[in-house]
Motif scaffolding. Sequence first.
Motif, PDB file in Angstrom:
ATOM      1  N   LEU A  43     -58.909  50.220  77.322  1.00 24.43           N
ATOM      2  CA  LEU A  43     -59.874  50.314  78.416  1.00 24.43           C
ATOM      3  C   LEU A  43     -59.169  50.517  79.749  1.00 24.43           C
ATOM      4  O   LEU A  43     -59.719  51.148  80.660  1.00 24.43           O
ATOM      5  N   LEU A  44     -57.959  49.995  79.877  1.00 24.12           N
ATOM      6  CA  LEU A  44     -57.202  50.104  81.121  1.00 24.12           C
ATOM      7  C   LEU A  44     -56.105  51.154  81.038  1.00 24.12           C
ATOM      8  O   LEU A  44     -55.315  51.298  81.971  1.00 24.12           O
ATOM      9  N   GLY A  45     -56.045  51.866  79.917  1.00 24.83           N
ATOM     10  CA  GLY A  45     -55.001  52.863  79.769  1.00 24.83           C
ATOM     11  C   GLY A  45     -55.469  54.017  78.921  1.00 24.83           C
ATOM     12  O   GLY A  45     -56.381  54.748  79.277  1.00 24.83           O
ATOM     13  N   GLU A  46     -54.858  54.150  77.773  1.00 23.25           N
ATOM     14  CA  GLU A  46     -55.185  55.218  76.842  1.00 23.25           C
ATOM     15  C   GLU A  46     -55.209  54.627  75.439  1.00 23.25           C
ATOM     16  O   GLU A  46     -54.740  53.500  75.224  1.00 23.25           O
ATOM     17  N   ARG A 121     -51.030  47.134  69.794  1.00 18.99           N
ATOM     18  CA  ARG A 121     -49.993  46.997  70.808  1.00 18.99           C
ATOM     19  C   ARG A 121     -50.128  45.621  71.445  1.00 18.99           C
ATOM     20  O   ARG A 121     -51.226  45.216  71.844  1.00 18.99           O
ATOM     21  N   PHE A 122     -49.028  44.911  71.563  1.00 23.56           N
ATOM     22  CA  PHE A 122     -49.043  43.602  72.188  1.00 23.56           C
ATOM     23  C   PHE A 122     -48.564  43.707  73.634  1.00 23.56           C
ATOM     24  O   PHE A 122     -48.113  44.758  74.085  1.00 23.56           O
ATOM     25  N   ASP A 123     -48.664  42.589  74.347  1.00 18.82           N
ATOM     26  CA  ASP A 123     -48.230  42.498  75.748  1.00 18.82           C
ATOM     27  C   ASP A 123     -48.884  43.582  76.592  1.00 18.82           C
ATOM     28  O   ASP A 123     -48.236  44.377  77.249  1.00 18.82           O
ATOM     29  N   TYR A 124     -50.220  43.603  76.554  1.00 24.38           N
ATOM     30  CA  TYR A 124     -51.025  44.543  77.344  1.00 24.38           C
ATOM     31  C   TYR A 124     -50.617  45.991  77.089  1.00 24.38           C
ATOM     32  O   TYR A 124     -50.423  46.790  78.012  1.00 24.38           O
ATOM     33  N   GLY A 125     -50.495  46.325  75.809  1.00 25.10           N
ATOM     34  CA  GLY A 125     -50.252  47.708  75.424  1.00 25.10           C
ATOM     35  C   GLY A 125     -48.814  48.152  75.505  1.00 25.10           C
ATOM     36  O   GLY A 125     -48.523  49.341  75.341  1.00 25.10           O
ATOM     37  N   PHE A 126     -47.874  47.232  75.732  1.00 26.19           N
ATOM     38  CA  PHE A 126     -46.484  47.617  75.963  1.00 26.19           C
ATOM     39  C   PHE A 126     -45.631  47.575  74.699  1.00 26.19           C
ATOM     40  O   PHE A 126     -44.758  48.413  74.501  1.00 26.19           O
ATOM     41  N   ALA A 242     -65.196  36.323  83.587  1.00 28.89           N
ATOM     42  CA  ALA A 242     -65.401  37.546  82.797  1.00 28.89           C
ATOM     43  C   ALA A 242     -64.290  37.601  81.760  1.00 28.89           C
ATOM     44  O   ALA A 242     -63.232  36.986  81.950  1.00 28.89           O
ATOM     45  N   PRO A 243     -64.480  38.354  80.676  1.00 29.63           N
ATOM     46  CA  PRO A 243     -63.430  38.438  79.655  1.00 29.63           C
ATOM     47  C   PRO A 243     -62.387  39.511  79.950  1.00 29.63           C
ATOM     48  O   PRO A 243     -61.489  39.715  79.136  1.00 29.63           O
ATOM     49  N   THR A 244     -62.499  40.186  81.091  1.00 27.64           N
ATOM     50  CA  THR A 244     -61.666  41.351  81.381  1.00 27.64           C
ATOM     51  C   THR A 244     -60.878  41.169  82.672  1.00 27.64           C
ATOM     52  O   THR A 244     -61.151  40.291  83.485  1.00 27.64           O
ATOM     53  N   THR A 245     -59.923  42.044  82.853  1.00 26.58           N
ATOM     54  CA  THR A 245     -59.175  42.125  84.096  1.00 26.58           C
ATOM     55  C   THR A 245     -59.184  43.556  84.607  1.00 26.58           C
ATOM     56  O   THR A 245     -59.247  44.518  83.824  1.00 26.58           O
ATOM     57  N   SER A 246     -59.157  43.696  85.920  1.00 23.15           N
ATOM     58  CA  SER A 246     -58.861  44.970  86.593  1.00 23.15           C
ATOM     59  C   SER A 246     -59.878  46.075  86.373  1.00 23.15           C
ATOM     60  O   SER A 246     -59.569  47.246  86.596  1.00 23.15           O
ATOM     61  N   PRO A 322     -52.368  52.903  83.365  1.00 29.89           N
ATOM     62  CA  PRO A 322     -52.884  53.702  84.485  1.00 29.89           C
ATOM     63  C   PRO A 322     -54.183  53.176  85.060  1.00 29.89           C
ATOM     64  O   PRO A 322     -54.661  53.699  86.074  1.00 29.89           O
ATOM     65  N   GLY A 323     -54.783  52.157  84.428  1.00 30.73           N
ATOM     66  CA  GLY A 323     -56.000  51.574  84.979  1.00 30.73           C
ATOM     67  C   GLY A 323     -57.254  52.300  84.539  1.00 30.73           C
ATOM     68  O   GLY A 323     -57.228  53.455  84.111  1.00 30.73           O
ATOM     69  N   TYR A 324     -58.388  51.602  84.662  1.00 29.27           N
ATOM     70  CA  TYR A 324     -59.666  52.182  84.273  1.00 29.27           C
ATOM     71  C   TYR A 324     -59.995  53.349  85.197  1.00 29.27           C
ATOM     72  O   TYR A 324     -60.117  53.188  86.413  1.00 29.27           O
ATOM     73  N   GLU A 325     -60.109  54.544  84.624  1.00 31.00           N
ATOM     74  CA  GLU A 325     -60.367  55.775  85.376  1.00 31.00           C
ATOM     75  C   GLU A 325     -59.422  55.904  86.572  1.00 31.00           C
ATOM     76  O   GLU A 325     -59.817  56.308  87.669  1.00 31.00           O
ATOM     77  N   GLY A 326     -58.160  55.539  86.354  1.00 32.01           N
ATOM     78  CA  GLY A 326     -57.151  55.703  87.393  1.00 32.01           C
ATOM     79  C   GLY A 326     -57.197  54.655  88.486  1.00 32.01           C
ATOM     80  O   GLY A 326     -56.552  54.834  89.524  1.00 32.01           O
ATOM     81  N   SER A 327     -57.910  53.559  88.256  1.00 28.76           N
ATOM     82  CA  SER A 327     -58.007  52.498  89.266  1.00 28.76           C
ATOM     83  C   SER A 327     -56.799  51.582  89.131  1.00 28.76           C
ATOM     84  O   SER A 327     -56.684  50.828  88.166  1.00 28.76           O
TER      85      SER A 327
END
Length: 599
Positions: A43-46, A121-126, A242-246, A322-327
């Motif tokens: 959701l925050l990347g690809e 992917r663990f550690d926020y997709g890393f 909320a269950p999300t960030t950013s 890269p963030g949600y829609e580049g945010s």
Amino acid sequence: MPLPIEAYALIGGTRTAALVGNDGSIDWLCLPRFDSPACFAALLGEPRHGRWLLAPSEPVLHTRRRYREATLILETEFETHTGTARITDCMPIGKDQYGRLLRIVECLSGEVAMRMELIIRFDYGFVVPWVHRSERKLIATAGPDTLELRTLARIHGEDLTTRAEFVVRQGERVPFVLSHRASHLRARATIVAETALEATHKWWRGWSARCTYTGPWREPVLRSLITLKALTYQPTGGIVAAPTTSLPEQLGGVRNWDYRYCWLRDATFTLYALLYAGYRDEAIAWRRWLLRAVAGRPQDLQILYGISGERRLPESEISWLPGYEGSTPVRIGNAAADQYQLDVYGEVLDTFHLTHTAGVETRARDWEVHKVLLDFLESNWERPDEGIWEVRGPRRHFTHSKVMAWVAFDRAVKAIERFGMDGDIGRWRALRATVHAQVCSEGYDAQRNSFVQYYGSKNLDASLLMIPLVGFLPAGDPRMRGTVDAIRSELSVDGLIRRYTTAETIDGLPPGEGAFLPCSFWLADNLAMTGQHAEARTLFEHLLSLRNDVGLIAEGYDTEQRRLVGNFPQAMTHVALINTARNLSVPGVSPESAARQWP
């Protein structure tokens, strides 16, 4: 490109949650806790940053989805040229069920070719885990975390992705069970998917049956209550914002915050919503979490804590997403935990008052905690702070903050008058009067006929709509009526309310954000409290129309692009929805007077 925020539905099991897209993708998942880095972060990347797609491999003609009545079990139906398939998604609830995600594919008619793509992917997709197969399960391990996938479908690895292609025919059901465990522990016991699904269905139906609200908006109220329960961390009673960030407050902007924590500010109105709807146990658990979290020196009181009461929540930026829609930036942690915000002292004292009014037993040692906070507040209420919106600019004497200091002293006086608690009532009465007089003098602009954002300012702030909600002034007071009129004139956009004018750069950030939906509910409350019931109801119905197709709503709304923005789903918005429904169902009832009506 991620789906619009409103295209997602929530599933959860009172320990963590996931967002499921209407295309069959799970793009956000943190296991085993809301704040765990072991997550899917597409959701925050690809997709390469983690995703679980389960969908027809042929063109889809129509998609329909819904929650099973009074549950958090999601059903999504895909109609194709050859047949119709349904995916049932949930997080099982029950002994040894937590930390699992269940997906069942069922063919309703004809036959449907399906595909699965699982990118772990663990550690926020890393981190790309080591993956191997054992019997009928796939095991992915990296560092402290292991995920296990069990399914009867034939799976294979390709390009660091686990894939499957299979066909379901009418009446066939293919289950997938994803389980988390600490990597140093042995494999968890296997569960029977159908049994876990039925037990979870029964649990949610039983929980929902406790709802005592019978007003005209029962469906959206119950859906909001279910959402609050899903955002509860059951072991501690904490409720995350909320269950999300950013997820951005402005698409493409920098107002992207981590909301997977518990805010004291939400406590009073969350308690109000839970208590009046009949959820006494949850309200008590939330208050007990609060008392544990705030224990310590009063000067160290924070505005937010971790779900177990953690205090250190350092904020960092995740550069590889890269963030949600580049945010950007994508933020983990929240530096607002280190801010000084005066209003939280009022929030804590108000929760004591509210629960005591509702008949919840109060221990003597709990009152001692509140008295220590009052002693600190007596010497510090005149300090400037960062305010309700956690501005990252200079501290100011925010009017809302001073109002909440008044709330603290007011509730202390009432604790003695109504409940026989001990304390220096004369001193607290005097402080209450002093704060009230100062706010009415310094926080009110006679030329504008309105309260203002901070002392000496000409700016407005939607937090001023809370003045009558906490009992500082009646909603019908001419000064309050003037404030409401000014806010509607200057902070309204398409009938919805912004928090404040961001062009003033009071918060140290670039200008621009959508309407903040809780503020719009507060406006409806003010209208109802002044007898403008038809107008309040019209606004409330408009706000309900902004929910997505399964009844969920975010913190904000972009009126230009007609889209939900901000973290999703947002507890504060769903709480505001519940409370406004109550106020409109019983016109003229304030939170305090409503508390006396609870069983």
